[in-house]
Design a protein around this motif. Structure first.
Motif, short mmCIF file in Angstrom:
data_model
loop_
_atom_site.label_atom_id
_atom_site.label_comp_id
_atom_site.label_asym_id
_atom_site.label_seq_id
_atom_site.Cartn_x
_atom_site.Cartn_y
_atom_site.Cartn_z
N ARG A 358 0.84 -1.20 0.00
CA ARG A 358 0.00 0.00 0.00
C ARG A 358 0.87 1.25 0.00
NH1 ARG A 358 -1.47 3.27 4.24
NH2 ARG A 358 -3.37 4.53 3.96
N SER A 359 1.93 1.26 0.84
CA SER A 359 2.82 2.41 0.90
C SER A 359 3.48 2.65 -0.44
CB SER A 359 3.89 2.21 1.98
OG SER A 359 3.31 2.14 3.26
N LYS A 360 3.90 1.58 -1.09
CA LYS A 360 4.58 1.72 -2.38
C LYS A 360 3.63 2.27 -3.44
CE LYS A 360 6.33 -2.50 -2.56
NZ LYS A 360 7.13 -3.63 -3.10
N ARG A 361 2.37 1.78 -3.44
CA ARG A 361 1.41 2.29 -4.42
C ARG A 361 1.15 3.78 -4.20
NH1 ARG A 361 -1.48 -2.55 -3.30
NH2 ARG A 361 -2.96 -1.38 -2.02
N ILE A 362 0.98 4.15 -2.94
CA ILE A 362 0.70 5.56 -2.64
C ILE A 362 1.89 6.44 -3.01
CG2 ILE A 362 0.33 7.21 -0.75
CD1 ILE A 362 -1.45 5.13 0.57
N LEU A 363 3.10 5.97 -2.69
CA LEU A 363 4.28 6.78 -2.98
C LEU A 363 4.51 6.92 -4.48
CD1 LEU A 363 6.73 5.56 -0.20
CD2 LEU A 363 5.68 7.81 -0.43
N ASN A 364 4.15 5.90 -5.25
CA ASN A 364 4.24 6.03 -6.70
C ASN A 364 3.34 7.15 -7.19
OD1 ASN A 364 6.09 4.52 -8.17
ND2 ASN A 364 4.94 2.63 -7.94
N SER A 365 2.11 7.19 -6.65
CA SER A 365 1.18 8.25 -7.04
C SER A 365 1.63 9.61 -6.52
CB SER A 365 -0.23 7.94 -6.50
OG SER A 365 -0.73 6.75 -7.07
N VAL A 366 2.16 9.63 -5.28
CA VAL A 366 2.62 10.89 -4.70
C VAL A 366 3.77 11.47 -5.50
CG1 VAL A 366 3.77 11.92 -2.70
CG2 VAL A 366 1.80 10.42 -2.37
N SER A 367 4.65 10.61 -6.01
CA SER A 367 5.77 11.12 -6.80
C SER A 367 5.27 11.86 -8.04
CB SER A 367 6.71 9.97 -7.19
OG SER A 367 6.09 9.10 -8.12
N THR A 368 4.19 11.34 -8.63
CA THR A 368 3.61 12.02 -9.80
C THR A 368 2.99 13.35 -9.39
OG1 THR A 368 3.13 9.89 -10.84
CG2 THR A 368 1.94 11.80 -11.68
N GLN A 369 2.24 13.34 -8.28
CA GLN A 369 1.64 14.58 -7.80
C GLN A 369 2.71 15.59 -7.40
OE1 GLN A 369 -0.87 12.89 -4.69
NE2 GLN A 369 -2.67 13.41 -5.89
N ALA A 370 3.79 15.08 -6.79
CA ALA A 370 4.87 15.97 -6.36
C ALA A 370 5.51 16.66 -7.55
CB ALA A 370 5.92 15.19 -5.57
N ALA A 371 5.66 15.92 -8.64
CA ALA A 371 6.25 16.52 -9.85
C ALA A 371 5.41 17.69 -10.34
CB ALA A 371 6.40 15.47 -10.94
N VAL A 372 4.08 17.49 -10.34
CA VAL A 372 3.18 18.57 -10.77
C VAL A 372 3.27 19.74 -9.80
CG1 VAL A 372 0.77 19.18 -11.18
CG2 VAL A 372 1.62 16.95 -11.90
N GLY A 373 3.29 19.43 -8.48
CA GLY A 373 3.38 20.49 -7.48
C GLY A 373 4.67 21.27 -7.57
N ILE A 374 5.78 20.57 -7.83
CA ILE A 374 7.08 21.24 -7.95
C ILE A 374 7.09 22.16 -9.16
CG2 ILE A 374 9.53 20.86 -8.42
CD1 ILE A 374 9.28 18.30 -6.70
N GLU A 375 6.56 21.65 -10.29
CA GLU A 375 6.50 22.49 -11.49
C GLU A 375 5.63 23.72 -11.23
OE1 GLU A 375 5.20 19.97 -14.65
OE2 GLU A 375 7.20 19.22 -15.06
N LYS A 376 4.52 23.53 -10.51
CA LYS A 376 3.64 24.66 -10.18
C LYS A 376 4.36 25.66 -9.28
CE LYS A 376 0.83 24.29 -6.84
NZ LYS A 376 -0.23 23.85 -5.92
N ALA A 377 5.09 25.15 -8.26
CA ALA A 377 5.81 26.04 -7.34
C ALA A 377 6.91 26.80 -8.07
CB ALA A 377 6.40 25.22 -6.19
N ARG A 378 7.60 26.12 -8.98
CA ARG A 378 8.64 26.81 -9.75
C ARG A 378 8.03 27.90 -10.64
NH1 ARG A 378 12.43 21.60 -11.50
NH2 ARG A 378 13.83 21.70 -9.69
N LEU A 379 6.88 27.60 -11.23
CA LEU A 379 6.20 28.61 -12.03
C LEU A 379 5.80 29.79 -11.16
CD1 LEU A 379 4.90 29.55 -14.67
CD2 LEU A 379 2.85 28.25 -14.04
N PHE A 380 5.30 29.49 -9.94
CA PHE A 380 4.92 30.56 -9.02
C PHE A 380 6.13 31.41 -8.66
CE2 PHE A 380 4.60 32.08 -4.61
CZ PHE A 380 3.49 32.91 -4.72
N GLN A 381 7.29 30.76 -8.44
CA GLN A 381 8.50 31.51 -8.13
C GLN A 381 8.87 32.43 -9.29
OE1 GLN A 381 11.48 28.54 -7.11
NE2 GLN A 381 11.17 28.89 -4.94
N THR A 382 8.72 31.91 -10.51
CA THR A 382 9.02 32.72 -11.68
C THR A 382 8.09 33.92 -11.77
OG1 THR A 382 9.78 30.75 -12.88
CG2 THR A 382 9.24 32.70 -14.20
N VAL A 383 6.79 33.67 -11.54
CA VAL A 383 5.80 34.76 -11.59
C VAL A 383 6.07 35.76 -10.48
CG1 VAL A 383 3.37 35.32 -11.32
CG2 VAL A 383 4.05 33.35 -12.70
#
Length: 749
Positions: A358-383
């Motif tokens: 269960r932990s591995k499945r969730i972390l796989n999904s979290v890694s994908t969400q984290a990538a989107v969140g990081i890209e969003k945060a970097r965009l926010f930093q740029t803005v």
């Protein structure tokens, strides 16, 4: 499962990778929606299919899923047809032992094999399972709802062709849909609490697999909400590491950024052993991850003393073991949308078997969400950086534009009433002064508009008499009105005229609207200002006989930098009405424009909430009187030569002793040698800031101080006040206005 009737195949899907489970679920939902299923039925079908597909992948190495529709006579009425959505999931695994115990609910699996079958049976109308050494076949069926239109075989075949032409869905889209479904399910739970309690009790007793799935979805949704609430990169990463470390019950959780240049940087840690990585050098992190880490996927060591460890995992373990006790470890790559490596999550525990499936499945999904969140945060930093750069640009632009205007306005304003000059010369001087002030007004409009769009306008709340403000604005604009020969009528008929607001901003609103009417009304035209009480609102109308506004342009004239079709030949930035609308809205009022069309004049109407309070005294600005002859010694500091020379000469004419200085170092030296009564300083000096200068001078010789600067943002005013300046005047400054401030401070005000 019987297939009596007409069977129409719709789609076929292979289950060969973990992402195929997500894609199978999404395909099931797409077909179900096309057949007429809605709401919870879509979620039930897609959940049941994904559970069976997951079993096929995890315990049989993969399989296939085919989708079809069975059309047959309705069992209750042979004159009608009934259609059933069929899903068959087949694998070639070793089969499911003790299937009867599983179906009865009496079997407790240690590996997870068979879990989810009972849940899927409850989610569908029928679920038949056949298993043996050659593999397992699960047949799921859901009757198409009666409200959906029955499709003919030809229509079903056309649907199959359409599905075949649709590109393969994306896993990220499915994750987003799952999160949306969960939010909708939670909302439904709040509305039908009793039913949910009953259903949850039944699921808890009979369907461990489905409950586990919903638990995972809820966890992912919670993480998604948390990610959505974080805009700055550091808090975002730290929150993810904190949540996932607690979720896995790891002793250490960490996130490493990959900089794309053969270097890893430790960015955040969490857990009881968070300090273990303190002081980890970049050389160690470079050796920690295998060059193929991104493509190798998740790396998991269940028990360091038992498992065979590949080179990639060994690198991570070697680094961690040198700093803490490690028996189990989990590393998850974080990939951006183009599959480029972005970073890695690393978790470690002193316990063997710390990380469940269960932990591995969730972390796989979290890694994908984290990538989107990081890209969003970097965009926010740029803005944010761009916004900060824009603010700095506005401040610098303001300073550079105001500074050369300052000596011109100071000299002109001192000459305007000089009786030694002829009336014709004084009239010319008045024209120059008026245009300098207009230039300063345009600069102020730019800064005011910037404050409005950033929501950084601070309003004072006082009882203001709008009739008094209107009279004052009319007086200010009287010269322009006379010059164009306008006929002005003022009818202040409202019995009440007091509102709660900021008198300076309200006067600017009235001034902008009246100046607009003067600007767009030809010579000899008429302007009428009227007030009336409209319920709880004071209504102010400014009507003119000018060029008018086409109906389609009425809303555009309030847009920044947009004067509609009237812009040609009239000049200006097109900010006046936009700023007026912003200030009116901040006072909880409304402003609108009306016109019968081109050439038929226009009316701007302002509505503001009335108050029964008594107006504060002296809120309406009045023209400054010429101060008497000066006294005292002024230290004047400015690196702009013309400003320094002109102000020194003007103060000397008024009887002051003036020491003009062009730098901070010279000013400090002067204060150390002689006494002064007042400091007037620019804020932008070549060798130091005026903010620093006033503090250094105060330590030597406390002086009342006036900041004279081209920086006019509200933050600049606040900073100068904190530093010790008693007055902040923004260039260009009318010399008489400056004299009023000087006399007040020298008199102890």
């Amino acid at each position: 499962m019987s297939t009596g009737g007409h069977l129409t195949p719709l789609a076929f899907h292979r289950i060969a990778a973990e992402t195929d489970i997500v894609l199978t679920r999404q395909r099931a939902r797409e077909i179900a929606r096309a057949l007429g299923f809605q709401g919870q039925a879509l979620t039930r079908i897609s959940t049941a299919v994904s559970e069976i597909a997951r079993n096929a992948f995890q315990y049989a190495g993969g399989g296939t899923a085919d989708f079809s529709v069975l059309t047959e006579p309705h069992p209750a009425d042979a004159r009608r047809l009934r259609q059933t959505f069929l899903i068959n999931v087949r694998d070639k695994g070793p089969g499911i032992a003790r299937l009867d115990e599983i179906l009865s609910g009496n079997f407790r699996s240690e590996t997870g094999l068979g879990l989810g079958i009972n849940g899927s049976r409850r989610l569908m109308d029928r679920a038949d399972v056949t298993t043996g050494p050659g593999g397992t076949h699960v047949a799921l069926a859901k009757v198409v709802p009666p409200v959906a239109s029955t499709r003919t075989p030809a229509q079903l075949e056309e649907l199959a062709a359409q599905l075949a032409a649709v590109p393969a869905p994306r896993p990220l889209e499915e994750l987003r849909i799952q999160n949306q479904e969960l939010v909708a399910a939670m909302e439904e739970a709040r509305k039908r609490q009793e039913e949910v309690v009953r259903v949850n009790r039944e699921l808890a007793e009979t369907n461990t697999g489905v409950l586990a799935l919903y638990d995972e979805l809820e966890t992912l949704n919670r993480i998604s909400v948390m990610l959505a609430s974080k805009l700055e990169l550091k808090p975002l990463i730290q929150s993810i590491v904190d949540v996932t470390t607690g979720l896995t019950d790891a002793d250490l959780g960490a996130f490493f950024f990959w900089d794309g240049d053969d270097a890893w940087n430790l960015y955040a840690t969490s857990g009881t052993c968070a300090g273990a990585l303190s002081g980890l050098r970049s050389e160690a992190t470079r050796e920690m991850f295998h060059p193929n880490f991104a493509t190798a996927g998740m790396s998991h060591i269940d028990d360091l003393e038992v498992d065979d460890i590949d080179d990639g995992a060994a690198r991570i373990v070697d680094t961690l073991s040198a700093r803490m006790s490690v028996r189990s470890c989990l590393a998850v790559p974080v990939l951006e949308s183009r599959q480029a490596l972005m970073g890695a999550f690393v978790f470690a525990s002193a316990r063997p078997g710390a990380f469940s499936e269960r932990s591995k499945r969730i972390l796989n999904s979290v890694s994908t969400q984290a990538a989107v969140g990081i890209e969003k945060a970097r965009l926010f930093q740029t803005v944010a950086a761009a916004s900060e750069a824009k603010d700095q640009f506005f401040a610098t632009l303001s300073h550079e534009l105001r500074t050369p205007l300052n000596p011109a306005l100071a000299i002109i304003s001192s000459l305007q009433d000089d009786p030694r000059l002829s009336a014709e010369v004084r009239e010319d001087i008045a024209i120059v002064a008026r245009n300098i002030r207009l230039e300063a007004r345009l600069i102020d409009d730019l800064l005011e508009f910037n404050r409005l769009i950033k929501g950084k306008v601070d309003l004072t709340a006082e009882a203001v008499d709008l009739h008094a403000l209107i009279r004052n604005v009319v007086q200010i604009c009287s010269e322009d009105i006379e010059q164009k020969g306008h006929r002005l009528s003022v009818d202040l008929a409202s019995p009440r005229s007091v509102i709660i607001g900021d008198s300076a901003r309200l006067q600017q609103v009235l001034w902008n609207v009246l100046k607009n009417a003067i600007k767009f009304t030809p010579a000899g035209g008429s302007i009428a200002i009227r007030t009336r009480e409209a319920g709880s609102m004071l209504e102010i109308s400014v009507a003119d006989s000018g060029c008018g506004i086409e109906p389609g342009e009425l809303n555009r004239i309030f847009n920044a930098f947009d004067q509609g079709q009237r812009s040609s030949g009239f000049g200006g930035l097109g900010l006046g009405l936009s700023i007026a609308r912003g200030f009116v809205h901040l006072h909880h009022g409304e402003i609108k424009a009306g016109s019968a069309g081109a050439g038929q004049g226009a009316t701007v109407t302002i509505s503001l909430p009335l108050s029964d309070a008594s107006p504060a005294a002296s809120l309406v600005p009045r023209a400054a009187e010429t101060p008497p002859a000066g006294h005292g010694h002024i230290l004047l500091v400015d690196d702009h030569h013309d400003t320094l020379r002109s102000l020194a000469r003007l103060f000397t004419r008024r009887g002051f002793q003036v020491t003009p200085i062009a730098s901070g170092a010279e000013a400090i030296a002067a204060v150390e040698k002689e006494s002064f009564d007042l400091l007037i300083s620019d804020l932008g000096l070549p060798d130091c800031s005026g903010i620093d200068l006033v503090a250094k001078i105060a330590a030597i010789q406390p002086l009342p101080a006036i900041a004279l600067s081209g920086y006019g943002m509200e933050s600049d005013l606040a900073e100068s006040t904190r530093a010790g300046f008693r007055v902040h005047l923004t260039k260009p400054v009318d010399f008489e206005q400056l004299m009023v401030a000087v006399e007040k401070l020298l008199d102890g005000g």
